[in-house]
Design a protein around this motif. Structure first.
Motif, PDB file in Angstrom:
ATOM      1  N   ALA A  85       0.830  -1.214   0.000  1.00  0.00           N
ATOM      2  CA  ALA A  85       0.000   0.000   0.000  1.00  0.00           C
ATOM      3  C   ALA A  85       0.863   1.262   0.000  1.00  0.00           C
ATOM      4  CB  ALA A  85      -0.905   0.004   1.233  1.00  0.00           C
ATOM      5  N   GLY A 110      -6.364  -1.676  -9.826  1.00  0.00           N
ATOM      6  CA  GLY A 110      -5.386  -2.450  -9.059  1.00  0.00           C
ATOM      7  C   GLY A 110      -5.265  -1.767  -7.710  1.00  0.00           C
ATOM      8  N   CYS A 111      -6.416  -1.668  -7.022  1.00  0.00           N
ATOM      9  CA  CYS A 111      -6.498  -0.784  -5.848  1.00  0.00           C
ATOM     10  C   CYS A 111      -5.920  -1.395  -4.583  1.00  0.00           C
ATOM     11  CB  CYS A 111      -7.955  -0.400  -5.598  1.00  0.00           C
ATOM     12  SG  CYS A 111      -8.995  -1.829  -5.191  1.00  0.00           S
ATOM     13  N   GLY A 114      -6.704  -0.352  -0.910  1.00  0.00           N
ATOM     14  CA  GLY A 114      -7.382   0.928  -1.121  1.00  0.00           C
ATOM     15  C   GLY A 114      -6.641   2.162  -0.613  1.00  0.00           C
ATOM     16  N   ASP A 116      -4.440   4.290  -2.059  1.00  0.00           N
ATOM     17  CA  ASP A 116      -4.538   5.440  -2.961  1.00  0.00           C
ATOM     18  C   ASP A 116      -5.991   5.879  -3.138  1.00  0.00           C
ATOM     19  OD1 ASP A 116      -1.818   6.116  -3.921  1.00  0.00           O
ATOM     20  OD2 ASP A 116      -1.807   4.035  -4.569  1.00  0.00           O
ATOM     21  N   ASP A 131      -9.999  -4.175  -8.435  1.00  0.00           N
ATOM     22  CA  ASP A 131      -8.870  -5.099  -8.285  1.00  0.00           C
ATOM     23  C   ASP A 131      -9.332  -6.467  -8.762  1.00  0.00           C
ATOM     24  OD1 ASP A 131      -6.091  -4.758  -6.388  1.00  0.00           O
ATOM     25  OD2 ASP A 131      -6.669  -6.804  -6.972  1.00  0.00           O
ATOM     26  N   ARG A 132      -8.359  -7.233  -9.271  1.00  0.00           N
ATOM     27  CA  ARG A 132      -8.732  -8.575  -9.735  1.00  0.00           C
ATOM     28  C   ARG A 132      -8.869  -9.550  -8.568  1.00  0.00           C
ATOM     29  NH1 ARG A 132      -3.093 -10.713 -12.490  1.00  0.00           N
ATOM     30  NH2 ARG A 132      -1.911 -10.820 -10.566  1.00  0.00           N
ATOM     31  N   ALA A 136      -8.861  -8.383  -1.884  1.00  0.00           N
ATOM     32  CA  ALA A 136      -8.491  -6.965  -1.895  1.00  0.00           C
ATOM     33  C   ALA A 136      -9.750  -6.109  -2.037  1.00  0.00           C
ATOM     34  CB  ALA A 136      -7.509  -6.682  -3.041  1.00  0.00           C
ATOM     35  N   GLY A 155     -12.451  -6.563 -10.913  1.00  0.00           N
ATOM     36  CA  GLY A 155     -12.269  -6.383 -12.355  1.00  0.00           C
ATOM     37  C   GLY A 155     -10.789  -6.446 -12.680  1.00  0.00           C
ATOM     38  N   ALA A 157      -7.409  -5.099 -15.218  1.00  0.00           N
ATOM     39  CA  ALA A 157      -6.903  -4.031 -16.076  1.00  0.00           C
ATOM     40  C   ALA A 157      -7.082  -4.434 -17.541  1.00  0.00           C
ATOM     41  CB  ALA A 157      -5.426  -3.792 -15.769  1.00  0.00           C
ATOM     42  N   GLU A 158      -6.937  -5.715 -17.818  1.00  0.00           N
ATOM     43  CA  GLU A 158      -7.046  -6.214 -19.195  1.00  0.00           C
ATOM     44  C   GLU A 158      -8.434  -5.936 -19.761  1.00  0.00           C
ATOM     45  OE1 GLU A 158      -5.670  -7.675 -16.638  1.00  0.00           O
ATOM     46  OE2 GLU A 158      -3.633  -8.167 -17.283  1.00  0.00           O
ATOM     47  N   TRP A 169      -5.757   5.853 -12.188  1.00  0.00           N
ATOM     48  CA  TRP A 169      -4.567   5.703 -11.335  1.00  0.00           C
ATOM     49  C   TRP A 169      -4.206   4.221 -11.303  1.00  0.00           C
ATOM     50  CZ3 TRP A 169      -0.423   7.667  -9.367  1.00  0.00           C
ATOM     51  CH2 TRP A 169       0.259   6.953  -8.370  1.00  0.00           C
ATOM     52  N   ASP A 171      -1.245   1.343  -9.836  1.00  0.00           N
ATOM     53  CA  ASP A 171      -0.088   1.038  -8.985  1.00  0.00           C
ATOM     54  C   ASP A 171       0.185  -0.454  -9.162  1.00  0.00           C
ATOM     55  OD1 ASP A 171       1.767   0.666  -6.992  1.00  0.00           O
ATOM     56  OD2 ASP A 171       0.402   1.112  -5.320  1.00  0.00           O
ATOM     57  N   PRO A 172       0.819  -0.820 -10.292  1.00  0.00           N
ATOM     58  CA  PRO A 172       1.001  -2.247 -10.582  1.00  0.00           C
ATOM     59  C   PRO A 172       1.809  -2.950  -9.490  1.00  0.00           C
ATOM     60  CG  PRO A 172       1.546  -0.906 -12.511  1.00  0.00           C
ATOM     61  CD  PRO A 172       1.391   0.034 -11.349  1.00  0.00           C
ATOM     62  N   SER A 192       2.546  -6.398 -12.595  1.00  0.00           N
ATOM     63  CA  SER A 192       1.179  -6.850 -12.838  1.00  0.00           C
ATOM     64  C   SER A 192       0.216  -5.719 -12.491  1.00  0.00           C
ATOM     65  CB  SER A 192       0.895  -8.078 -11.974  1.00  0.00           C
ATOM     66  OG  SER A 192      -0.384  -8.557 -12.244  1.00  0.00           O
ATOM     67  N   PRO A 193      -0.477  -5.140 -13.484  1.00  0.00           N
ATOM     68  CA  PRO A 193      -0.343  -5.350 -14.922  1.00  0.00           C
ATOM     69  C   PRO A 193       0.960  -4.750 -15.465  1.00  0.00           C
ATOM     70  CG  PRO A 193      -1.918  -3.595 -14.456  1.00  0.00           C
ATOM     71  CD  PRO A 193      -1.516  -4.163 -13.137  1.00  0.00           C
TER      72      PRO A 193
HETATM   73  C1  LIG Z   1       0.709  -2.521  -5.431  1.00  0.00           C
HETATM   74  S1  LIG Z   1      -0.897  -3.117  -5.191  1.00  0.00           S
HETATM   75  C2  LIG Z   1      -1.862  -1.668  -5.093  1.00  0.00           C
HETATM   76  C3  LIG Z   1      -1.738  -0.964  -3.780  1.00  0.00           C
HETATM   77  C4  LIG Z   1      -2.626   0.235  -3.662  1.00  0.00           C
HETATM   78  N1  LIG Z   1      -2.258   1.308  -4.520  1.00  0.00           N
HETATM   79  C5  LIG Z   1      -2.674   0.755  -2.239  1.00  0.00           C
HETATM   80  O1  LIG Z   1      -2.168   1.845  -1.969  1.00  0.00           O
HETATM   81  O2  LIG Z   1      -3.220   0.060  -1.376  1.00  0.00           O
HETATM   82  C6  LIG Z   1      -1.285  -3.786  -6.780  1.00  0.00           C
HETATM   83  C7  LIG Z   1      -2.655  -4.414  -6.887  1.00  0.00           C
HETATM   84  O3  LIG Z   1      -2.894  -4.665  -8.290  1.00  0.00           O
HETATM   85  C8  LIG Z   1      -3.696  -5.819  -8.393  1.00  0.00           C
HETATM   86  N2  LIG Z   1      -3.535  -6.327  -9.771  1.00  0.00           N
HETATM   87  C9  LIG Z   1      -2.440  -6.917 -10.296  1.00  0.00           C
HETATM   88  N3  LIG Z   1      -2.646  -7.204 -11.589  1.00  0.00           N
HETATM   89  C10 LIG Z   1      -3.901  -6.773 -11.887  1.00  0.00           C
HETATM   90  C11 LIG Z   1      -4.681  -6.768 -13.071  1.00  0.00           C
HETATM   91  N4  LIG Z   1      -4.196  -7.270 -14.186  1.00  0.00           N
HETATM   92  N5  LIG Z   1      -5.917  -6.234 -13.018  1.00  0.00           N
HETATM   93  C12 LIG Z   1      -6.407  -5.719 -11.853  1.00  0.00           C
HETATM   94  N6  LIG Z   1      -5.710  -5.701 -10.701  1.00  0.00           N
HETATM   95  C13 LIG Z   1      -4.456  -6.205 -10.722  1.00  0.00           C
HETATM   96  C14 LIG Z   1      -3.167  -6.743  -7.327  1.00  0.00           C
HETATM   97  O4  LIG Z   1      -4.157  -7.681  -6.962  1.00  0.00           O
HETATM   98  C15 LIG Z   1      -2.808  -5.758  -6.196  1.00  0.00           C
HETATM   99  O5  LIG Z   1      -3.868  -5.672  -5.277  1.00  0.00           O
END
Ligand SMILES: C[S@@+](CC[C@H](N)C(=O)[O-])C[C@H]1O[C@@H](n2cnc3c(N)ncnc32)[C@H](O)[C@@H]1O
Length: 418
Positions: A85, A110-111, A114, A116, A131-132, A136, A155, A157-158, A169, A171-172, A192-193
């Motif tokens: 996070a 990719g929250c 949460g 951000d 988020d997938r 999360a 959901g 990103a793809e 926004w 944050d992969p 990822s992504p």
């Molecule tokens: C670095 S974390 C995000 C942290 C967040 N910004 C925070 O401050 O709490 C990356 C998130 O991206 C999600 N994620 C990874 N690949 C994804 C994809 N292809 N589509 C959606 N979510 C994805 C992961 O499950 C993970 O929860």
């Protein structure tokens, strides 16, 4: 939430109102008290799963205070989610960019838990946290419960439709958590992504070939030249540690800004920037009365030349990121030192010097030399020389291994200095 996921099983009991109420009723977490507290909760009739879940959350809340301050006490976490996070004050800086650019609705794609999304919603922006990972999403939903403008859903990103909101926004995930125990990924295509999908979304969010309002948090090791022109890449350092490089596209980028450094310290957030045309490297010259160690964000953003200009400084060696000048200037972009002495590197010579000057409390820093500070400290055994303190800076000067003996500016009132 999938019933067979460990993370889901570990947190599921707290997601019910009774579980959350029990968690909120616990006193501050105390590692020494866990067994006793666990036994007391079991004796009060709570299931082993609920007791384990609330104590885990209580421990994570205590750990999360460093990132989320007092908000941590009303949040839920997964261990990975907390690790990844964004700390709230940094998330607030990101969120302000969207607000300043007039972007009213943002998808946090990719929250995670949460972090951000909370900061974006805290500014009153409309936020869709996506988020997938269903765990999360469940956690993000709970963490966003007091923000009326925020929602969370599952959901990818793809499959994301960029027209769902004005801004994006991202944050992969940059860590391999399943097999590599937190190992960080350096190739942005392994994120990822992946970065290519981030850039594709930025293009689809924009119009007429321009990138749309997308911000993405990348690893600080990112290669600026691999990112599109017309975007801003901002390296952010948090109390001396470079945490991230953020890619800002479209109206979120500073006008004409190619790269920037945002240095956050006790005095606030300080920004230095450069445009596409680049900056001349600082000229090499003789060691002056002061040495400056530029912040990592300034170095990574290619701003050493700009800092040197501001400080009226030169380099001691063109390949090493130390600057030197004859004046003391206090700046958030570098640590400053008053130079006391300089000598060629040699253990015997150094021991004689430390003994003569009764220097026993040493900070040892290095750039551009193979000498390992801790190994040197073992060889010097400085405590025996006295109680005086100094910073030893090991570096090359004119290609020669050298030691600069210095005092940090922060320990010296300005009037004591030459
Ligand atoms: C670095 S974390 C995000 C942290 C967040 N910004 C925070 O401050 O709490 C990356 C998130 O991206 C999600 N994620 C990874 N690949 C994804 C994809 N292809 N589509 C959606 N979510 C994805 C992961 O499950 C993970 O929860």
């Amino acid at each position: 939430m999938t019933a067979d996921s460990d993370a889901a099983r570990a947190i599921e009991p707290v997601l019910h109102p009774g579980g959350l109420a029990l968690l909120d009723s616990l006193p501050p977490y105390d590692e020494q008290d866990v067994l006793r507290r666990s036994a007391a909760l079991r004796a009060a009739g709570h299931s082993p799963e609920l007791v384990s879940a609330v104590l885990t959350q209580s421990r994570l809340r205590a750990r999360a205070a460093e990132k989320f301050g007092e908000f941590a006490d009303s949040m839920l976490f997964t261990p990975d989610g907390l690790e990844q996070a964004t700390r709230l004050p940094v998330a607030a800086l990101h969120a302000r960019r969207f607000q300043r650019a007039g972007v009213a609705s943002v998808t946090d794609l990719g929250c995670g838990i949460g972090g951000d999304a909370m900061a974006l919603a805290g500014l009153g922006l409309e936020v869709q946290a996506v988020d997938r990972d269903p765990v999360a999403v469940a956690v993000a939903l709970l963490n966003l419960r007091s923000f009326p403008t925020a929602t969370a859903r599952q959901g990818t990103a793809e499959d994301h439709d960029p027209s769902a909101s004005e801004g994006l926004w991202m944050d992969p995930a940059r860590r391999v958590t399943s097999r590599g125990a937190g190992r960080r990924l350096h190739d942005p295509e392994d994120y990822s992504p992946p970065l290519s999908l981030v850039l594709d979304l930025a293009r689809r969010l924009g119009a007429d070939g321009d990138l749309g309002p997308l911000g993405a948090k990348l690893g600080p090791g990112i290669d600026r030249s691999a990112l599109p022109a017309g975007t801003e890449v901002q390296w952010l350092s948090w109390h001396g540690q470079v945490l991230e490089a953020t890619l800002w596209c479209g109206p979120l980028a500073g006008a004409g800004v190619h790269s920037s450094a945002l240095v956050v310290d006790r005095g606030g957030a300080h920004r230095l920037e450069r445009d596409e045309t680049g900056i001349d490297d600082p000229v090499p010259g003789a060691l002056g009365e002061h040495l400056y160690e530029p912040d990592g964000a300034v170095i990574r953003a290619g701003l050493i030349g700009r800092l040197a200009e501001d400080l009226g400084a030169r380099t001691v060696d063109p390949t090493i990121a130390y600057l030197t000048a004859d004046r003391r200037i206090d700046t958030p972009f570098a640590r400053g030192y008053a130079v006391r002495d300089v000598m060629p590197f040699g253990i015997k010579r150094l021991i004689t010097y430390l003994r003569e000057h009764r220097l026993g409390v040493l900070e040892i820093k290095k750039r551009g030399t193979a000498v390992e500070p801790e190994e040197l400290r073992r060889k010097l055994r400085p405590r025996r020389f006295g109680t005086g303190s100094a910073t030893l800076i090991l570096t090359r000067i004119d290609g020669e291994q050298s030691v600069i003996v210095a005092s940090p500016h922060r320990d010296l009132p300005a009037e004591d200095l030459p």
